[in-house]
Scaffold this active site. Structure first.
Site, PDB file in Angstrom:
ATOM      1  N   GLY A  45      43.541  41.266  34.617  1.00  0.00           N
ATOM      2  CA  GLY A  45      44.670  42.181  34.509  1.00  0.00           C
ATOM      3  C   GLY A  45      45.276  42.465  35.856  1.00  0.00           C
ATOM      4  N   GLU A  61      49.144  37.726  33.759  1.00  0.00           N
ATOM      5  CA  GLU A  61      47.897  38.078  34.435  1.00  0.00           C
ATOM      6  C   GLU A  61      46.718  37.259  33.902  1.00  0.00           C
ATOM      7  OE1 GLU A  61      47.043  39.791  37.041  1.00  0.00           O
ATOM      8  OE2 GLU A  61      48.972  40.692  37.511  1.00  0.00           O
ATOM      9  N   GLU A  65      44.791  34.671  36.552  1.00  0.00           N
ATOM     10  CA  GLU A  65      43.406  34.940  36.939  1.00  0.00           C
ATOM     11  C   GLU A  65      42.379  34.036  36.268  1.00  0.00           C
ATOM     12  OE1 GLU A  65      42.670  39.122  36.524  1.00  0.00           O
ATOM     13  OE2 GLU A  65      43.911  39.587  38.269  1.00  0.00           O
ATOM     14  N   PRO A  82      43.130  60.266  34.899  1.00  0.00           N
ATOM     15  CA  PRO A  82      43.703  60.374  36.240  1.00  0.00           C
ATOM     16  C   PRO A  82      42.871  59.715  37.344  1.00  0.00           C
ATOM     17  CG  PRO A  82      43.832  62.474  35.119  1.00  0.00           C
ATOM     18  CD  PRO A  82      43.015  61.571  34.253  1.00  0.00           C
ATOM     19  N   ASP A  83      41.553  59.625  37.158  1.00  0.00           N
ATOM     20  CA  ASP A  83      40.703  59.057  38.210  1.00  0.00           C
ATOM     21  C   ASP A  83      40.185  57.661  37.874  1.00  0.00           C
ATOM     22  OD1 ASP A  83      39.002  59.788  36.171  1.00  0.00           O
ATOM     23  OD2 ASP A  83      37.609  60.873  37.442  1.00  0.00           O
ATOM     24  N   GLU A 115      35.839  34.486  40.823  1.00  0.00           N
ATOM     25  CA  GLU A 115      34.985  33.818  39.839  1.00  0.00           C
ATOM     26  C   GLU A 115      35.389  34.332  38.464  1.00  0.00           C
ATOM     27  OE1 GLU A 115      30.141  33.485  39.044  1.00  0.00           O
ATOM     28  OE2 GLU A 115      30.897  34.593  40.770  1.00  0.00           O
TER      29      GLU A 115
END
Length: 143
Positions: A45, A61, A65, A82-83, A115
Site C-alpha cells: 500500500g 500500489e 510493490e 489518529p495514531d 522483500e
C-alpha cells in the site's frame, strides 16, 4: 486557490491479498524498505496521488510493490485511528482481493518493498502499523 482553516490528513490505500486456499488462506506481505517500521512486514500500500482515484491507487500500489496485477480488488473499509501512523494523521482505505491462480501467487518486491512473501494467516509475523487489525477484519469478510 482556497485556503482551508482545518488541517488535512493524508490518505493511503492498503491491500489485503489472500490466496484461494480454503479454509486457511495465506496473505501477501511486503518487508518495508524505508522508515517508519523499516524491516517489518506490512500490507502492500501507499499514499494516494492527487490525480488518481482510490481504486487506481490500490491497483498501482499492489503492482509497484509486488508486481501483481489483474486482480479484482474490493473496498472493504476505512481505518483512521489518529495514531495509526507515526508520520502524522493518515487515513487508509482498505482493499481486499483473492489471488486465484498460480501466476498471481508469484510476487516480486519492488518500489519501497525490500522483500515480498506469502504468510499463513494462522502464523503471521510481527506486522507494522495497524495492519494486523486490518488483516483480521478482512478475514472476517472472507468467511
Amino acid at each position: 486557490m482556497y485556503c482551508y482553516d482545518f488541517p488535512r490528513p493524508s490518505v493511503t490505500v492498503d491491500i489485503v491479498l489472500f490466496t484461494d486456499e480454503y479454509p486457511h488462506p495465506q496473505v501477501l506481505l511486503i518487508r518495508r524498505k524505508n522508515p517508519p517500521f523499516k524491516g517489518l512486514w506490512a500490507l502492500p500500500g501507499g499514499f494516494l496521488e492527487m490525480d488518481e482515484s482510490l481504486d487506481e491507487a490500490a491497483l498501482r500500489e499492489l503492482y509497484e510493490e509486488t508486481d501483481i496485477s489483474n486482480v479484482l480488488l474490493t473496498q472493504i473499509g476505512v481505518f483512521g485511528n489518529p495514531d495509526r501512523d507515526p508520520r502524522g494523521r493518515v487515513i487508509t482505505v482498505v482493499y481486499f482481493g483473492i489471488a486465484e491462480s498460480e501466476k498471481q501467487h508469484i510476487a516480486i518486491a519492488g518500489s519501497d518493498a525490500s522483500e515480498v512473501a506469502w504468510f499463513p494467516t494462522l502464523d503471521l509475523p510481527h506486522i507494522a502499523f495497524d495492519h494486523s487489525e486490518i488483516i483480521h477484519t478482512a478475514l472476517k469478510r472472507l468467511k
